[in-house]
Design a protein around this motif. Sequence first.
Motif, PDB file in Angstrom:
ATOM      1  N   GLY A 196       0.790  -1.228   0.000  1.00 36.10           N
ATOM      2  CA  GLY A 196       0.000   0.000   0.000  1.00 36.10           C
ATOM      3  C   GLY A 196       0.821   1.276   0.000  1.00 36.10           C
ATOM      4  O   GLY A 196       0.267   2.352  -0.211  1.00 36.10           O
ATOM      5  N   ALA A 197       2.130   1.189   0.219  1.00 38.51           N
ATOM      6  CA  ALA A 197       2.977   2.397   0.253  1.00 38.51           C
ATOM      7  C   ALA A 197       3.287   2.852  -1.171  1.00 38.51           C
ATOM      8  O   ALA A 197       3.800   2.082  -1.983  1.00 38.51           O
ATOM      9  CB  ALA A 197       4.269   2.134   1.014  1.00 38.51           C
ATOM     10  N   ARG A 198       2.958   4.101  -1.449  1.00 41.73           N
ATOM     11  CA  ARG A 198       3.272   4.675  -2.762  1.00 41.73           C
ATOM     12  C   ARG A 198       4.772   4.889  -2.818  1.00 41.73           C
ATOM     13  O   ARG A 198       5.359   5.461  -1.909  1.00 41.73           O
ATOM     14  CB  ARG A 198       2.502   5.984  -2.930  1.00 41.73           C
ATOM     15  CG  ARG A 198       2.529   6.540  -4.316  1.00 41.73           C
ATOM     16  CD  ARG A 198       1.408   7.593  -4.454  1.00 41.73           C
ATOM     17  NE  ARG A 198       1.421   8.203  -5.758  1.00 41.73           N
ATOM     18  CZ  ARG A 198       0.944   7.646  -6.857  1.00 41.73           C
ATOM     19  NH1 ARG A 198       0.423   6.442  -6.803  1.00 41.73           N
ATOM     20  NH2 ARG A 198       0.990   8.277  -8.016  1.00 41.73           N
ATOM     21  N   HIS A 199       5.419   4.442  -3.901  1.00 30.98           N
ATOM     22  CA  HIS A 199       6.872   4.543  -3.978  1.00 30.98           C
ATOM     23  C   HIS A 199       7.353   4.845  -5.393  1.00 30.98           C
ATOM     24  O   HIS A 199       6.670   4.573  -6.376  1.00 30.98           O
ATOM     25  CB  HIS A 199       7.543   3.273  -3.429  1.00 30.98           C
ATOM     26  CG  HIS A 199       7.117   2.008  -4.091  1.00 30.98           C
ATOM     27  ND1 HIS A 199       5.917   1.394  -3.833  1.00 30.98           N
ATOM     28  CD2 HIS A 199       7.742   1.217  -4.989  1.00 30.98           C
ATOM     29  CE1 HIS A 199       5.820   0.289  -4.549  1.00 30.98           C
ATOM     30  NE2 HIS A 199       6.926   0.155  -5.273  1.00 30.98           N
ATOM     31  N   GLN A 200       8.555   5.412  -5.424  1.00 33.39           N
ATOM     32  CA  GLN A 200       9.204   5.789  -6.679  1.00 33.39           C
ATOM     33  C   GLN A 200      10.697   5.879  -6.416  1.00 33.39           C
ATOM     34  O   GLN A 200      11.119   6.375  -5.369  1.00 33.39           O
ATOM     35  CB  GLN A 200       8.681   7.141  -7.157  1.00 33.39           C
ATOM     36  CG  GLN A 200       9.342   7.647  -8.424  1.00 33.39           C
ATOM     37  CD  GLN A 200       8.757   8.973  -8.875  1.00 33.39           C
ATOM     38  OE1 GLN A 200       8.480   9.842  -8.049  1.00 33.39           O
ATOM     39  NE2 GLN A 200       8.553   9.123 -10.169  1.00 33.39           N
ATOM     40  N   ILE A 201      11.488   5.411  -7.376  1.00 32.16           N
ATOM     41  CA  ILE A 201      12.930   5.571  -7.282  1.00 32.16           C
ATOM     42  C   ILE A 201      13.402   6.305  -8.524  1.00 32.16           C
ATOM     43  O   ILE A 201      12.927   6.038  -9.638  1.00 32.16           O
ATOM     44  CB  ILE A 201      13.659   4.219  -7.083  1.00 32.16           C
ATOM     45  CG1 ILE A 201      15.139   4.457  -6.768  1.00 32.16           C
ATOM     46  CG2 ILE A 201      13.443   3.280  -8.249  1.00 32.16           C
ATOM     47  CD1 ILE A 201      15.857   3.238  -6.216  1.00 32.16           C
ATOM     48  N   THR A 202      14.297   7.281  -8.310  1.00 36.09           N
ATOM     49  CA  THR A 202      14.803   8.141  -9.375  1.00 36.09           C
ATOM     50  C   THR A 202      16.315   8.010  -9.448  1.00 36.09           C
ATOM     51  O   THR A 202      16.993   8.137  -8.428  1.00 36.09           O
ATOM     52  CB  THR A 202      14.429   9.611  -9.096  1.00 36.09           C
ATOM     53  OG1 THR A 202      13.010   9.720  -8.988  1.00 36.09           O
ATOM     54  CG2 THR A 202      14.933  10.530 -10.199  1.00 36.09           C
ATOM     55  N   ASN A 203      16.826   7.763 -10.640  1.00 41.81           N
ATOM     56  CA  ASN A 203      18.266   7.746 -10.841  1.00 41.81           C
ATOM     57  C   ASN A 203      18.705   9.164 -11.180  1.00 41.81           C
ATOM     58  O   ASN A 203      18.564   9.615 -12.310  1.00 41.81           O
ATOM     59  CB  ASN A 203      18.648   6.778 -11.964  1.00 41.81           C
ATOM     60  CG  ASN A 203      20.144   6.713 -12.178  1.00 41.81           C
ATOM     61  OD1 ASN A 203      20.904   7.502 -11.622  1.00 41.81           O
ATOM     62  ND2 ASN A 203      20.584   5.783 -13.005  1.00 41.81           N
ATOM     63  N   ASP A 204      19.231   9.871 -10.181  1.00 40.82           N
ATOM     64  CA  ASP A 204      19.728  11.227 -10.414  1.00 40.82           C
ATOM     65  C   ASP A 204      21.261  11.241 -10.472  1.00 40.82           C
ATOM     66  O   ASP A 204      21.877  12.293 -10.425  1.00 40.82           O
ATOM     67  CB  ASP A 204      19.207  12.199  -9.354  1.00 40.82           C
ATOM     68  CG  ASP A 204      19.727  11.921  -7.967  1.00 40.82           C
ATOM     69  OD1 ASP A 204      20.300  10.835  -7.731  1.00 40.82           O
ATOM     70  OD2 ASP A 204      19.571  12.791  -7.089  1.00 40.82           O
ATOM     71  N   GLY A 205      21.861  10.064 -10.600  1.00 33.59           N
ATOM     72  CA  GLY A 205      23.316   9.944 -10.685  1.00 33.59           C
ATOM     73  C   GLY A 205      23.778   9.889 -12.129  1.00 33.59           C
ATOM     74  O   GLY A 205      22.993  10.046 -13.067  1.00 33.59           O
ATOM     75  N   GLY A 206      25.042   9.608 -12.307  1.00 33.10           N
ATOM     76  CA  GLY A 206      25.637   9.589 -13.637  1.00 33.10           C
ATOM     77  C   GLY A 206      25.855   8.204 -14.204  1.00 33.10           C
ATOM     78  O   GLY A 206      26.428   8.072 -15.284  1.00 33.10           O
ATOM     79  N   ALA A 207      25.435   7.171 -13.495  1.00 28.65           N
ATOM     80  CA  ALA A 207      25.625   5.794 -13.947  1.00 28.65           C
ATOM     81  C   ALA A 207      24.320   5.021 -13.806  1.00 28.65           C
ATOM     82  O   ALA A 207      23.378   5.483 -13.151  1.00 28.65           O
ATOM     83  CB  ALA A 207      26.720   5.118 -13.108  1.00 28.65           C
ATOM     84  N   THR A 208      24.272   3.846 -14.413  1.00 30.76           N
ATOM     85  CA  THR A 208      23.095   2.994 -14.299  1.00 30.76           C
ATOM     86  C   THR A 208      22.837   2.645 -12.834  1.00 30.76           C
ATOM     87  O   THR A 208      23.762   2.349 -12.087  1.00 30.76           O
ATOM     88  CB  THR A 208      23.295   1.693 -15.106  1.00 30.76           C
ATOM     89  OG1 THR A 208      23.522   2.030 -16.478  1.00 30.76           O
ATOM     90  CG2 THR A 208      22.082   0.777 -15.004  1.00 30.76           C
ATOM     91  N   LEU A 209      21.580   2.725 -12.430  1.00 30.07           N
ATOM     92  CA  LEU A 209      21.152   2.327 -11.087  1.00 30.07           C
ATOM     93  C   LEU A 209      20.619   0.902 -11.196  1.00 30.07           C
ATOM     94  O   LEU A 209      19.690   0.639 -11.964  1.00 30.07           O
ATOM     95  CB  LEU A 209      20.067   3.278 -10.591  1.00 30.07           C
ATOM     96  CG  LEU A 209      19.420   2.988  -9.242  1.00 30.07           C
ATOM     97  CD1 LEU A 209      20.460   3.030  -8.132  1.00 30.07           C
ATOM     98  CD2 LEU A 209      18.311   3.987  -8.970  1.00 30.07           C
TER      99      LEU A 209
END
Length: 118
Positions: free
Chosen positions: A88-101
């Motif tokens: 039920g937890a709304r979630h999102q991950i963002t790659n704000d770095g310079g390499a593949t996450l």
Amino acid sequence: MEVRNLADAVAFTTTDGSTIRSLLDLSVAPVRLQSLAEASLEPGQATEAHHHRLSEEIYYLLEGEGLMDVDGEVRRVGPGDAVLIPPGARHQITNDGGATLRFLCCCAPPWTAEDTYF
């Protein structure tokens, strides 16, 4: 015994926008209670914010860095970090770095597209 190798896993893009390689889930193995996949996001990419009604999820970061948002709480994450995402937890991950996450996604019960809500 069920053994799967990442090199043999076929990549696909999920409805949240991440590239996934299923290692052990309902589509490739006789799992019952959990699933395991490797996910990746290129620099500048983010998953679409979503939640799972049934699955508890854990992200374990392998490479890269980014911002993890779980129900509005945002933290910087990187290699070695494990993130608990309750059902039920709304979630999102963002790659704000310079390499593949790259990160592992563990779900119990097993991940299904039908349990992904936007």
